[in-house]
Design a protein around this motif. Structure first.
Motif, PDB file in Angstrom:
ATOM      1  N   ARG A 125       0.903  -1.187  -0.068  1.00 59.58           N
ATOM      2  CA  ARG A 125       0.199  -0.001  -0.028  1.00 59.58           C
ATOM      3  C   ARG A 125       0.911   1.323   0.039  1.00 59.58           C
ATOM      4  N   ALA A 126       1.950   1.241   0.722  1.00 61.92           N
ATOM      5  CA  ALA A 126       2.760   2.467   0.788  1.00 61.92           C
ATOM      6  C   ALA A 126       3.442   2.815  -0.850  1.00 61.92           C
ATOM      7  N   HIS A 127       3.613   1.647  -1.570  1.00 61.19           N
ATOM      8  CA  HIS A 127       3.970   2.131  -2.867  1.00 61.19           C
ATOM      9  C   HIS A 127       2.985   2.709  -3.612  1.00 61.19           C
ATOM     10  N   ARG A 128       1.558   2.143  -3.454  1.00 56.95           N
ATOM     11  CA  ARG A 128       0.366   2.702  -4.251  1.00 56.95           C
ATOM     12  C   ARG A 128       0.164   4.091  -3.729  1.00 56.95           C
ATOM     13  N   PHE A 129       0.168   4.512  -2.528  1.00 56.73           N
ATOM     14  CA  PHE A 129       0.076   5.506  -2.105  1.00 56.73           C
ATOM     15  C   PHE A 129       0.936   6.539  -2.658  1.00 56.73           C
ATOM     16  N   PHE A 130       2.204   6.231  -2.805  1.00 55.67           N
ATOM     17  CA  PHE A 130       3.197   7.096  -3.124  1.00 55.67           C
ATOM     18  C   PHE A 130       3.207   7.474  -4.692  1.00 55.67           C
ATOM     19  N   MET A 131       2.406   6.433  -5.319  1.00 51.89           N
ATOM     20  CA  MET A 131       2.326   6.778  -6.755  1.00 51.89           C
ATOM     21  C   MET A 131       1.398   7.546  -7.017  1.00 51.89           C
ATOM     22  N   TRP A 132       0.104   7.342  -6.087  1.00 51.52           N
ATOM     23  CA  TRP A 132      -1.101   8.410  -6.080  1.00 51.52           C
ATOM     24  C   TRP A 132      -0.589   9.753  -5.864  1.00 51.52           C
ATOM     25  N   GLN A 133       0.237  10.097  -5.184  1.00 53.14           N
ATOM     26  CA  GLN A 133       1.072  11.267  -4.746  1.00 53.14           C
ATOM     27  C   GLN A 133       1.780  11.731  -5.979  1.00 53.14           C
ATOM     28  N   VAL A 134       2.474  10.820  -6.774  1.00 56.19           N
ATOM     29  CA  VAL A 134       3.265  11.511  -7.986  1.00 56.19           C
ATOM     30  C   VAL A 134       2.083  11.898  -8.952  1.00 56.19           C
ATOM     31  N   LEU A 135       1.119  10.946  -9.243  1.00 55.30           N
ATOM     32  CA  LEU A 135       0.146  11.194 -10.403  1.00 55.30           C
ATOM     33  C   LEU A 135      -0.439  12.329 -10.106  1.00 55.30           C
ATOM     34  N   HIS A 136      -0.926  12.641  -8.783  1.00 55.99           N
ATOM     35  CA  HIS A 136      -1.680  13.743  -8.491  1.00 55.99           C
ATOM     36  C   HIS A 136      -0.862  15.145  -7.973  1.00 55.99           C
ATOM     37  N   GLY A 137       0.273  15.109  -8.079  1.00 54.57           N
ATOM     38  CA  GLY A 137       1.072  16.332  -7.992  1.00 54.57           C
ATOM     39  C   GLY A 137       1.055  16.695  -6.676  1.00 54.57           C
ATOM     40  N   SER A 138       1.200  15.594  -5.775  1.00 56.65           N
ATOM     41  CA  SER A 138       1.026  16.093  -4.307  1.00 56.65           C
ATOM     42  C   SER A 138       2.251  15.762  -3.491  1.00 56.65           C
ATOM     43  N   LEU A 139       3.183  15.177  -3.998  1.00 57.44           N
ATOM     44  CA  LEU A 139       4.529  14.787  -3.482  1.00 57.44           C
ATOM     45  C   LEU A 139       5.164  15.979  -3.064  1.00 57.44           C
ATOM     46  N   PRO A 140       5.593  15.723  -1.633  1.00 57.34           N
ATOM     47  CA  PRO A 140       6.096  17.075  -1.013  1.00 57.34           C
ATOM     48  C   PRO A 140       7.611  17.191  -1.452  1.00 57.34           C
ATOM     49  N   VAL A 141       7.853  17.373  -2.571  1.00 59.87           N
ATOM     50  CA  VAL A 141       9.375  17.996  -3.028  1.00 59.87           C
ATOM     51  C   VAL A 141       9.805  19.455  -2.660  1.00 59.87           C
ATOM     52  N   ALA A 142      10.997  19.599  -2.502  1.00 59.30           N
ATOM     53  CA  ALA A 142      11.283  20.930  -2.253  1.00 59.30           C
ATOM     54  C   ALA A 142      10.628  22.256  -2.766  1.00 59.30           C
ATOM     55  N   ALA A 143      10.528  22.226  -4.141  1.00 62.61           N
ATOM     56  CA  ALA A 143       9.861  23.183  -4.856  1.00 62.61           C
ATOM     57  C   ALA A 143       8.440  23.310  -4.294  1.00 62.61           C
ATOM     58  N   ARG A 144       7.770  22.297  -4.145  1.00 59.10           N
ATOM     59  CA  ARG A 144       6.384  22.373  -3.649  1.00 59.10           C
ATOM     60  C   ARG A 144       6.186  23.068  -2.287  1.00 59.10           C
ATOM     61  N   LEU A 145       7.192  22.733  -1.537  1.00 59.08           N
ATOM     62  CA  LEU A 145       7.327  23.119  -0.007  1.00 59.08           C
ATOM     63  C   LEU A 145       7.594  24.362   0.146  1.00 59.08           C
ATOM     64  N   ALA A 146       8.662  24.926  -0.868  1.00 59.15           N
ATOM     65  CA  ALA A 146       8.947  26.273  -0.794  1.00 59.15           C
ATOM     66  C   ALA A 146       8.062  27.146  -1.131  1.00 59.15           C
ATOM     67  N   ALA A 147       7.218  26.797  -2.253  1.00 57.72           N
ATOM     68  CA  ALA A 147       6.027  27.594  -2.797  1.00 57.72           C
ATOM     69  C   ALA A 147       5.013  27.714  -1.712  1.00 57.72           C
ATOM     70  N   GLN A 148       5.043  26.717  -0.744  1.00 59.29           N
ATOM     71  CA  GLN A 148       3.918  27.059   0.301  1.00 59.29           C
ATOM     72  C   GLN A 148       4.582  27.665   1.499  1.00 59.29           C
ATOM     73  N   GLY A 149       5.879  27.960   1.439  1.00 59.81           N
ATOM     74  CA  GLY A 149       6.374  28.832   2.484  1.00 59.81           C
ATOM     75  C   GLY A 149       6.988  27.595   3.734  1.00 59.81           C
ATOM     76  N   ARG A 150       7.053  26.577   3.083  1.00 65.13           N
ATOM     77  CA  ARG A 150       7.414  25.428   4.047  1.00 65.13           C
ATOM     78  C   ARG A 150       9.032  24.993   3.678  1.00 65.13           C
ATOM     79  N   GLY A 151       9.641  23.886   4.485  1.00 60.77           N
ATOM     80  CA  GLY A 151      10.887  23.461   4.121  1.00 60.77           C
ATOM     81  C   GLY A 151      11.786  23.951   4.937  1.00 60.77           C
ATOM     82  N   ARG A 152      12.978  23.659   4.705  1.00 62.42           N
ATOM     83  CA  ARG A 152      14.279  24.348   5.324  1.00 62.42           C
ATOM     84  C   ARG A 152      14.568  25.708   4.609  1.00 62.42           C
ATOM     85  N   GLU A 153      14.144  26.815   5.140  1.00 59.25           N
ATOM     86  CA  GLU A 153      14.071  28.284   4.896  1.00 59.25           C
ATOM     87  C   GLU A 153      13.749  28.230   3.255  1.00 59.25           C
TER      88      GLU A 153
END
Length: 227
Positions: free
Chosen positions: A16-44
């Motif tokens: 299930r962990a693999h499936r949920f991960f791919m769901w995040q990839v295909l729905h654009g919700s994976l918490p990559v650094a660029a996405r976190l930065a755009a949301q004002g989150r992440g390391r500085e």
């Protein structure tokens, strides 16, 4: 294409962990650094990939960069294509792109009758690339491609063992011993097992028991990435 990719992945036996991960990839919700930065989150609000070469060049960590373009990802996805090619005796797939590797758009590249094997391999590759990314980011260093590919080999070997059990015994017995049988999925037949895995990655040994012999190793049918 992502909808058809998700429908295919739902039929691929995977944790299930693999499936949920791919769901995040295909729905654009994976918490990559660029996405976190755009949301004002992440390391500085640092949107750069943590790989030394990418970080020095100021490359943003997007989903496609983390799973395809980063040097570690590029090495592992190329190895995955070589592994699939060696297992199927078919030409290797083209270099990975978001369409061919993440969305598995058959209009971009079609693995033919070995699509389920390709989906199994690429799902494992993308998942363990992300695990390595998270581990490396937390530890302050990039996890090498050879370590990621080794995890993929270990997973595929365990997957073959579980599928062999499914192909040999009744589905209720598989569930009783902790297998990943799903109630709405038909029992895997011996023919289905070999259609999925072929004879390069595994085989049945001699004798009345015909025990499964795992031929997939860190050096066979293709060696792990050198970096």
């Amino acid at each position: 294409p992502w909808r058809s990719a998700w429908r295919r992945l739902r039929r691929v036996p995977a944790p299930r962990a693999h499936r949920f991960f791919m769901w995040q990839v295909l729905h654009g919700s994976l918490p990559v650094a660029a996405r976190l930065a755009a949301q004002g989150r992440g390391r500085e609000h640092d949107r750069r990939c943590h790989h030394p070469a990418c970080h020095a060049a100021g490359v943003a960590e997007t989903v496609s960069h983390a799973l395809i373009d980063c040097p570690v990802a590029a090495s592992v996805t190329a190895w995955a294509g070589s592994l699939w090619s060696a297992a199927t005796a078919l030409p290797a797939p083209p270099p990975a792109t978001a369409g061919s590797f993440l969305a598995a758009d058959r209009a971009v590249w079609d693995p033919g009758g070995f699509g389920e094997l390709w989906d199994t391999i690429r799902l494992a590759v993308t998942y363990f690339l992300w695990v390595a990314r998270c581990s490396g980011r937390d530890g302050g260093r990039a996890v090498p491609a050879v370590a990621v590919a080794a995890q993929v080999v270990h997973y595929l070997r365990s997957r073959m063992v579980q599928d062999d059990i499914r192909a040999r015994v009744d589905a209720r017995e598989v569930a009783a011993i902790g297998g990943q049988w799903v109630p709405d999925r038909p029992v895997l037949t011996q023919e289905g097992f070999w259609e999925r895995w072929g004879s390069v990655l595994c085989r049945h040994g001699p004798g009345p028991s015909h025990d499964l012999q795992l031929l997939l190793t860190r050096s066979h049918p293709v060696p792990l990435p050198s970096i």
